[in-house]
Design an enzyme around this catalytic site. Sequence first.
Site, PDB file in Angstrom:
ATOM      1  N   CYS B  79      -0.111  -3.181   6.922  1.00 60.30           N
ATOM      2  CA  CYS B  79       1.439  -3.387   6.747  1.00 60.30           C
ATOM      3  C   CYS B  79       2.117  -4.137   7.823  1.00 60.30           C
ATOM      4  O   CYS B  79       1.769  -5.225   8.024  1.00 60.30           O
ATOM      5  CB  CYS B  79       1.975  -1.936   6.318  1.00 60.30           C
ATOM      6  N   HIS B 185      -0.771  -0.581   1.857  1.00 56.10           N
ATOM      7  CA  HIS B 185      -1.358   0.653   2.447  1.00 56.10           C
ATOM      8  C   HIS B 185      -2.476   1.195   1.929  1.00 56.10           C
ATOM      9  O   HIS B 185      -2.717   1.954   1.063  1.00 56.10           O
ATOM     10  CB  HIS B 185      -0.548   1.949   2.694  1.00 56.10           C
ATOM     11  N   GLU B 187      -4.562   3.335   3.008  1.00 58.89           N
ATOM     12  CA  GLU B 187      -4.716   4.765   3.184  1.00 58.89           C
ATOM     13  C   GLU B 187      -3.829   5.479   2.188  1.00 58.89           C
ATOM     14  O   GLU B 187      -4.114   6.611   2.101  1.00 58.89           O
ATOM     15  CB  GLU B 187      -4.468   4.917   4.646  1.00 58.89           C
TER      16      GLU B 187
END
Lengths: 255, 205
Positions: B79, B185, B187
């Site tokens: 990001c 993202h 994650e």
Amino acid sequence: MLQKRLIICLDVRDGRTTKGVKFQGNVDIGDPVAMAAEYYAQGVDELVFYDITASAEKRGIMIETVKAVARTVFIPFCVGGGIRSLADMNAVMLAGADKISVNSAAVRQPDIISDGACHYGSQCIVLGMDVKSDPAMPSGYGVVIDGGRVNTGLDMLAWAREAVDRGAGEIVLNSIDADGTQNGYELRATRLLGDAVSVPVVASGGAGVPEHIPQVFQKGRAEAALVASMVHSGRYTVADIKEAMAKAGIGVRGC
Amino acid sequence: MIAVVDYGAGNLTSVVNALKHLGARFRISAEAAELMAANKVIIPGVGEARQAMEFLASKSLIEPLKEFAAAGKPLLGICLGCHLLMEHSEERDTALLGLIPGRVRLFPNGEAFKVPQIGWNPVRHSGAGLFKGVPQNCSFYFANSYYIPPADSENNYPWAAGISEHSVPFAAAVNQGRIWGAQFHPEKSGKDGLRLLRNFIELED
């Protein structure tokens, strides 16, 4: 092209999920972490946890819940309820939340929006806004707080615009009139707000059947739809809702 | 050992949770020596470009990160961390690390497109490198107001490793040599995001 999001909301009191939860199967329905894991496996796009803990001394429990959720699911989630200061925000963010939602506290003390946006960026700051139909207001909707008990005298659009100017990155619009009816979202208010602000609007309150979700994307103007009891009751799954969205031609996350 | 750069990014906890889940060996650090000693570096990122660059400068991390990349060691920016790999950002007119020759711009704020972009967006990618085993047009989670143009008026940039659209085409991922950046993202992008992170963890040192 961005897909429309399905968000599931869990109310948490003293570390346990409450309100209309009758989940089927082998999931501990009182455990917000187990429920989050189940919805993550079902393919929900995002989760929201509202802390409705009444006593201040039990508030720390929520932080433990947030930490456990963050270790278990790998999709974005938002935490709201009882956040009144930058320190509250910081505790929730450090525990692993992706977004923070402010509602009544933001009406009483709008600086919390600006301060939060300044520290974490607008994408982390969600304004929760409860509205009620009010013909005396320019938009036809007034903002209420404290679970709908207190009229603020603020117009829905005026308050939304101020919050966006202050840095709110998303608005969850909860219609007190539609909430709990299971008759569908307040489409008119959702459209008015979606047309008025530059940030994404999340529709909340009133969803009862999967068809209500495509409806709020087509007739309202929402980027995301929030559901609670229709999935907590075990009546519908994430797949049921996403199927209704896909059938209506709405871009939805499949894989 | 992976070093995760600790510069106060909002998603550090989430990145760490995902690395733990995947069983990766990692260390969180803001010390140049520790970063340089690592086999791989992850630059997480939620925040603002200028503040991030000022922090890296205050910790004397800018040159070490450039050296790390120049040594051909795997580097992943996420990001804002992805933006930092580029040359320049419109976000408060900020000079970045300049590891990849691209610029970061503010999304046009149109009628039909909300800014920030928040949500899941399908990504077209090569299927190679970090995208190995990731389905084509699979969705990842984005939360950004600034974007990296993936092409000029004539050509796609060779480093645009994944492309998506939000009113305009944008680089969802960048890659040059062993330098990778994800605008989304990983994650927070479910199993496909975890797959991408696992691919990074499993890159040869």
